[in-house]
Design a protein around this motif. Structure first.
Motif, short mmCIF file in Angstrom:
data_model
loop_
_atom_site.label_atom_id
_atom_site.label_comp_id
_atom_site.label_asym_id
_atom_site.label_seq_id
_atom_site.Cartn_x
_atom_site.Cartn_y
_atom_site.Cartn_z
N TYR A 87 0.83 -1.20 0.00
CA TYR A 87 0.00 0.00 0.00
C TYR A 87 0.87 1.26 0.00
O TYR A 87 0.60 2.22 -0.74
N LEU A 91 1.14 4.36 -2.76
CA LEU A 91 1.06 5.79 -2.43
C LEU A 91 2.24 6.57 -3.01
O LEU A 91 2.10 7.76 -3.33
N ARG A 104 -2.07 5.48 -10.34
CA ARG A 104 -1.80 5.51 -8.90
C ARG A 104 -3.08 5.23 -8.11
O ARG A 104 -3.08 4.46 -7.14
N SER A 105 -4.17 5.84 -8.53
CA SER A 105 -5.44 5.64 -7.84
C SER A 105 -5.88 4.18 -7.91
O SER A 105 -6.34 3.61 -6.91
N ILE A 108 -3.64 2.12 -5.59
CA ILE A 108 -3.99 2.33 -4.18
C ILE A 108 -5.25 1.53 -3.84
O ILE A 108 -5.32 0.88 -2.79
N GLY A 109 -6.24 1.58 -4.72
CA GLY A 109 -7.47 0.84 -4.48
C GLY A 109 -7.24 -0.65 -4.38
O GLY A 109 -7.78 -1.33 -3.50
N ALA A 112 -5.43 -1.44 -1.19
CA ALA A 112 -6.33 -1.32 -0.05
C ALA A 112 -7.20 -2.56 0.10
O ALA A 112 -7.49 -2.99 1.23
N ASN A 169 -8.91 0.76 5.80
CA ASN A 169 -8.55 0.40 4.43
C ASN A 169 -9.73 0.48 3.48
O ASN A 169 -9.56 0.79 2.30
N ALA A 171 -11.86 2.71 3.35
CA ALA A 171 -11.98 4.11 2.91
C ALA A 171 -11.17 4.39 1.65
O ALA A 171 -11.45 5.35 0.93
N SER A 172 -10.17 3.54 1.34
CA SER A 172 -9.32 3.75 0.16
C SER A 172 -9.67 2.82 -0.99
O SER A 172 -8.99 2.84 -2.02
N ILE A 173 -10.71 2.02 -0.84
CA ILE A 173 -11.12 1.10 -1.90
C ILE A 173 -12.02 1.82 -2.88
O ILE A 173 -13.07 2.36 -2.50
N ASN A 174 -11.61 1.85 -4.15
CA ASN A 174 -12.37 2.57 -5.17
C ASN A 174 -13.65 1.84 -5.58
O ASN A 174 -14.63 2.47 -5.96
#
Length: 208
Positions: A87, A91, A104-105, A108-109, A112, A169, A171-174
């Protein structure tokens, strides 16, 4: 161990207390669960002799299950550290261009999701162990019934700690659907684990 901290315990505590991001809360949760399982194994092992002959095989199986859970907790701790490092790597990806930001997004997803899977797996393991504690609370050796309760308390603390790790975690899942599944499963497990702990503790205190 001669009743004292050994170097491995001290090293883990020093590392957890340091500015290093790992071991963090997920690893501490896994360790707490392993400690709870160790108490379950100890009490099961001590439930022996003629007085407990009727549950000898059951206690042997429970001791083995708890020992196996301790090994699983170690694996989950290592997976937690690995997922957190992944993770952090996500970032650190470049974000100068629109394409880089999108990549990047996504990274991150995905990281996460993996970071949430580990503590959720720990919660599932704890749920199973608390069911075992609940099923055997009336059979285990009364002389060490308090340790059976300590097993339940440690497992509950580990589960609630793991649940916090899932939540942060999520909260960061797309993927909204994936995030919702984690939230639903974790919330249900958290509630059921708390109820199991309360039941075990009520029955433990009745045998003190």
């Amino acid at each position: 161990m001669n009743g004292s901290w050994n170097s491995s315990i001290r090293l883990f505590l020093d590392e957890a207390a340091s500015a290093s991001p790992t071991p963090g809360g997920g690893s501490v949760a896994a360790l707490a669960a392993a400690l709870g399982a160790s108490m379950g194994s100890m009490v099961s092992t001590l439930t022996t002799g003629k007085r407990h002959e009727a549950v000898r095989e059951q206690m042997a199986a429970t001791a083995e299950e708890m020992s196996e859970a301790m090994r699983q907790c170690e694996t989950l701790m290592n997976r937690d550290i690995e997922s957190f490092n992944n993770y952090m790597s996500a970032l650190a990806l470049p974000k100068a261009s629109s394409a880089e930001r999108d990549a990047r997004s996504r990274a991150i997803g995905q990281a996460a999701v993996r970071a949430a899977e580990v503590p959720l797996s720990l919660m599932k393991l704890i749920h199973r162990l608390l069911i075992v504690l609940d099923e055997s609370v009336h059979e285990v050796n009364r002389n060490v019934i308090s340790d059976w309760g300590i097993a339940a308390l440690m497992l509950d603390a580990a589960a609630q700690s793991a649940w916090l790790t899932v939540e942060i975690n999520v909260a960061s899942i797309n993927d909204v659907e994936a995030a919702g599944r984690f939230q639903e499963q974790g919330s249900q497990l958290s509630d059921e684990i708390a109820q199991l702990k309360q039941t075990v503790m009520r029955n433990v205190r009745a045998r003190l």
